[in-house]
Structure formats: C-alpha cells, structure tokens
Design a protein around this motif. Structure first.
Motif, PDB file in Angstrom:
ATOM      1  N   LEU A   1       0.822  -1.196   0.000  1.00 37.37           N
ATOM      2  CA  LEU A   1       0.000   0.000   0.000  1.00 37.37           C
ATOM      3  C   LEU A   1       0.860   1.252   0.000  1.00 37.37           C
ATOM      4  N   THR A   2       0.399   2.258  -0.739  1.00 39.40           N
ATOM      5  CA  THR A   2       1.055   3.553  -0.797  1.00 39.40           C
ATOM      6  C   THR A   2       0.047   4.631  -0.422  1.00 39.40           C
ATOM      7  N   LEU A   3       0.441   5.513   0.465  1.00 37.53           N
ATOM      8  CA  LEU A   3      -0.439   6.591   0.899  1.00 37.53           C
ATOM      9  C   LEU A   3      -0.584   7.624  -0.201  1.00 37.53           C
ATOM     10  N   ILE A   4      -1.837   7.945  -0.530  1.00 41.43           N
ATOM     11  CA  ILE A   4      -2.112   8.998  -1.509  1.00 41.43           C
ATOM     12  C   ILE A   4      -2.197  10.354  -0.806  1.00 41.43           C
ATOM     13  N   ALA A   5      -3.042  10.414   0.218  1.00 40.36           N
ATOM     14  CA  ALA A   5      -3.265  11.703   0.858  1.00 40.36           C
ATOM     15  C   ALA A   5      -3.987  11.534   2.183  1.00 40.36           C
ATOM     16  N   THR A   6      -3.882  12.568   2.993  1.00 35.16           N
ATOM     17  CA  THR A   6      -4.658  12.694   4.217  1.00 35.16           C
ATOM     18  C   THR A   6      -5.888  13.541   3.900  1.00 35.16           C
ATOM     19  N   ALA A   7      -7.063  13.006   4.219  1.00 31.87           N
ATOM     20  CA  ALA A   7      -8.297  13.751   3.983  1.00 31.87           C
ATOM     21  C   ALA A   7      -8.591  14.612   5.194  1.00 31.87           C
ATOM     22  N   ASN A   8      -8.499  15.911   5.053  1.00 31.76           N
ATOM     23  CA  ASN A   8      -8.681  16.838   6.164  1.00 31.76           C
ATOM     24  C   ASN A   8     -10.118  17.349   6.180  1.00 31.76           C
ATOM     25  N   GLN A   9     -10.730  17.310   7.343  1.00 28.82           N
ATOM     26  CA  GLN A   9     -12.118  17.752   7.461  1.00 28.82           C
ATOM     27  C   GLN A   9     -12.209  19.260   7.331  1.00 28.82           C
TER      28      GLN A   9
ATOM     29  N   THR B   1      -4.083  16.788   2.135  1.00 28.46           N
ATOM     30  CA  THR B   1      -2.626  16.880   2.108  1.00 28.46           C
ATOM     31  C   THR B   1      -2.098  15.694   1.319  1.00 28.46           C
ATOM     32  N   TYR B   2      -1.429  15.968   0.198  1.00 27.20           N
ATOM     33  CA  TYR B   2      -1.013  14.921  -0.717  1.00 27.20           C
ATOM     34  C   TYR B   2       0.436  14.510  -0.491  1.00 27.20           C
ATOM     35  N   GLU B   3       0.696  13.241  -0.717  1.00 25.94           N
ATOM     36  CA  GLU B   3       2.058  12.698  -0.639  1.00 25.94           C
ATOM     37  C   GLU B   3       2.772  12.968  -1.960  1.00 25.94           C
ATOM     38  N   SER B   4       4.066  12.844  -1.899  1.00 22.17           N
ATOM     39  CA  SER B   4       4.877  13.048  -3.087  1.00 22.17           C
ATOM     40  C   SER B   4       4.433  12.094  -4.193  1.00 22.17           C
ATOM     41  N   GLY B   5       4.249  12.645  -5.369  1.00 18.71           N
ATOM     42  CA  GLY B   5       3.837  11.840  -6.508  1.00 18.71           C
ATOM     43  C   GLY B   5       2.345  11.848  -6.767  1.00 18.71           C
ATOM     44  N   PHE B   6       1.587  12.449  -5.884  1.00 20.86           N
ATOM     45  CA  PHE B   6       0.132  12.523  -6.037  1.00 20.86           C
ATOM     46  C   PHE B   6      -0.296  13.986  -6.011  1.00 20.86           C
ATOM     47  N   VAL B   7      -1.215  14.349  -6.923  1.00 20.10           N
ATOM     48  CA  VAL B   7      -1.633  15.737  -7.032  1.00 20.10           C
ATOM     49  C   VAL B   7      -3.148  15.844  -7.002  1.00 20.10           C
ATOM     50  N   ILE B   8      -3.596  17.023  -6.595  1.00 16.41           N
ATOM     51  CA  ILE B   8      -5.026  17.252  -6.400  1.00 16.41           C
ATOM     52  C   ILE B   8      -5.803  17.150  -7.701  1.00 16.41           C
ATOM     53  N   ASP B   9      -5.215  17.570  -8.809  1.00 18.95           N
ATOM     54  CA  ASP B   9      -5.932  17.528 -10.076  1.00 18.95           C
ATOM     55  C   ASP B   9      -6.260  16.101 -10.492  1.00 18.95           C
ATOM     56  N   LYS B  10      -5.395  15.169 -10.138  1.00 16.05           N
ATOM     57  CA  LYS B  10      -5.583  13.785 -10.502  1.00 16.05           C
ATOM     58  C   LYS B  10      -6.443  13.046  -9.477  1.00 16.05           C
ATOM     59  N   PHE B  11      -6.269  13.381  -8.214  1.00 15.63           N
ATOM     60  CA  PHE B  11      -6.969  12.682  -7.127  1.00 15.63           C
ATOM     61  C   PHE B  11      -7.657  13.687  -6.185  1.00 15.63           C
ATOM     62  N   PRO B  12      -8.655  14.404  -6.660  1.00 11.04           N
ATOM     63  CA  PRO B  12      -9.350  15.318  -5.744  1.00 11.04           C
ATOM     64  C   PRO B  12     -10.054  14.552  -4.633  1.00 11.04           C
ATOM     65  N   ILE B  13      -9.963  15.096  -3.436  1.00  9.32           N
ATOM     66  CA  ILE B  13     -10.504  14.456  -2.238  1.00  9.32           C
ATOM     67  C   ILE B  13     -11.394  15.452  -1.510  1.00  9.32           C
TER      68      ILE B  13
END
Lengths: 113, 110
Positions: A43-51, A56-68
């Motif tokens: 498993l690789t962490l994509i992001a922390t979902a903040n209420q 907050t995205y990890e290196s290699g992951f961006v909001i445009d590709k993985f909006p949360i």
C-alpha cells in the motif's frame, strides 16, 4: 474499532473518464486517509483527507488527478480523474485516531480499459 | 515510497508450526501496526505496538519491537490453514500516516 464501508466495491471504467469512491465510517474519527495498492504491491499513501480543508497529498500525487473531499468527520470521497490503465489498482480508505489503530475499508477494485 | 522492509518475502509452513516474519524501518516511529490481507481484500488490523513498548500479545500472535535496531517481528504460533494471507507491517509517524512494508506472503498447508 471503526467499521468502514466503501462504494463501489469494484468498477471497470474507460480511459479518460473519472470515478468517485465513497468512504463512510460508522463513528466520528480524527484522521482519514486514502491509499492505493497496485497489483501485487504493498500500500502507498495517496493523501490525508482533512475535514473542512484541502487534503494533504504525498509526493507523486496531485489534487488535479486525485481530488478528495471530507465534508464531515465520518465521510470522505476520492475521485480518480482522467483515468488511464496505469490507474488500475485497489483504492482503500482508512480511519482512526492520530496515535491509535487505523482501520481500513474493504477497498475499491478499479480496472481501467 | 515504502519505508519498511519485511523478510522473508514468502513463507511456507505446515499447520501447527510457528511463523515468524520481520520488519525493519529507517526513521523514528510513533507506533507500528501489523495487518493481514487475504487475496487482495481489505486489511485486517492485528496489533499496534507503541514506540515505548517492547512486546504485545493477542491470541496466537506475538509482536516485538526493538527501537534501537529499528525492527519488529510478528510471530504466529500453532498456525492454521486460515492464517494463509499476506502480512504487512506499517510504520506510523506522529501524524498517523502509515508507511507500509513490502509484506510477507504466508502459506500454511494442512
């Protein structure tokens, strides 16, 4: 322990489309996260979902590709945008306290053709 | 990137035998958590061990932590066919974010 559900459990999508995955927790939790598990991998962490604020995205992951989104303390969504076959993975959400056990949903198995 | 390494990558044992797998990590931890995954399904939480703890037990599971060596081990005693699964260690930082090891595939044959 928190009980976590995800929808859909699996989907087959065409390249160029987007899919939104929902994660529901049966109790209020401090932390929610999204992970990706590529075939045969860990498993690789994509992001922390903040209420109430941007994820907050990890290196290699961006909001445009993985909006949360995380509108409250029990619910979050992850969208996989403009999909390609390389996005074929299992996507898992997790929830828990900052210093406590982190529990996982059953995962969403995504296949992109 | 994965911060933890696990060995062995694969383990094949017979029912009744013990299975031991090890996990090493590179940076400091808040806690370390072990999970089981059956055939690409969701992860089942097994044990959490905090950085100030050295050993924890849960049923047939025993986890040890050596922070000086930055390593942990998971022991499954008297294994059963139902223990066949992949086992992952995951390092938790102070924000609760988990970084997973590569996992150990355990096969228990009757």
């Amino acid at each position: 322990s928190a009980v976590i559900s995800q929808k859909p459990s699996r989907d087959i999508c065409q390249r160029g489309t987007s899919l939104t995955i929902q994660c529901q927790v049966d109790s209020q939790v401090t932390m929610m996260f999204w992970y990706r598990q590529q075939p045969g991998q860990s498993l690789t962490l994509i992001a922390t979902a903040n209420q109430g604020s941007e994820a907050t995205y990890e290196s290699g992951f961006v909001i445009d590709k993985f909006p949360i989104s995380r509108p409250n303390l029990t619910f979050s969504t992850l969208t996989v945008s403009n999909m390609s076959p390389e996005d074929s993975s299992i996507y898992l959400c997790s929830a828990g306290g900052q210093y406590n056990e982190q529990f996982f949903g059953p995962g969403t198995r995504l296949t992109v053709l | 990137s994965q911060q933890g390494e696990e060995d062995p990558q694969a383990l094949s044992i017979q029912e009744g035998e013990n299975a031991t797998m090890n996990c090493s990590y590179k940076t400091s931890i808040n806690n370390l958590q072990w999970y089981r995954q059956n055939s690409g399904r969701g992860l089942v939480h097994l044990i959490l061990i905090r950085s100030n703890e050295r050993e924890k037990h849960s049923g047939r599971l025993r986890v040890t932590l050596d922070t000086s060596k930055k390593s942990s081990s998971l022991l499954i005693t008297a294994s059963r066919a139902a223990d066949t699964a992949s086992y992952f260690c995951a390092r938790a930082d102070s924000w609760g974010k988990l970084q997973f090891g590569a996992g150990t595939q355990v096969v228990v044959t009757p």
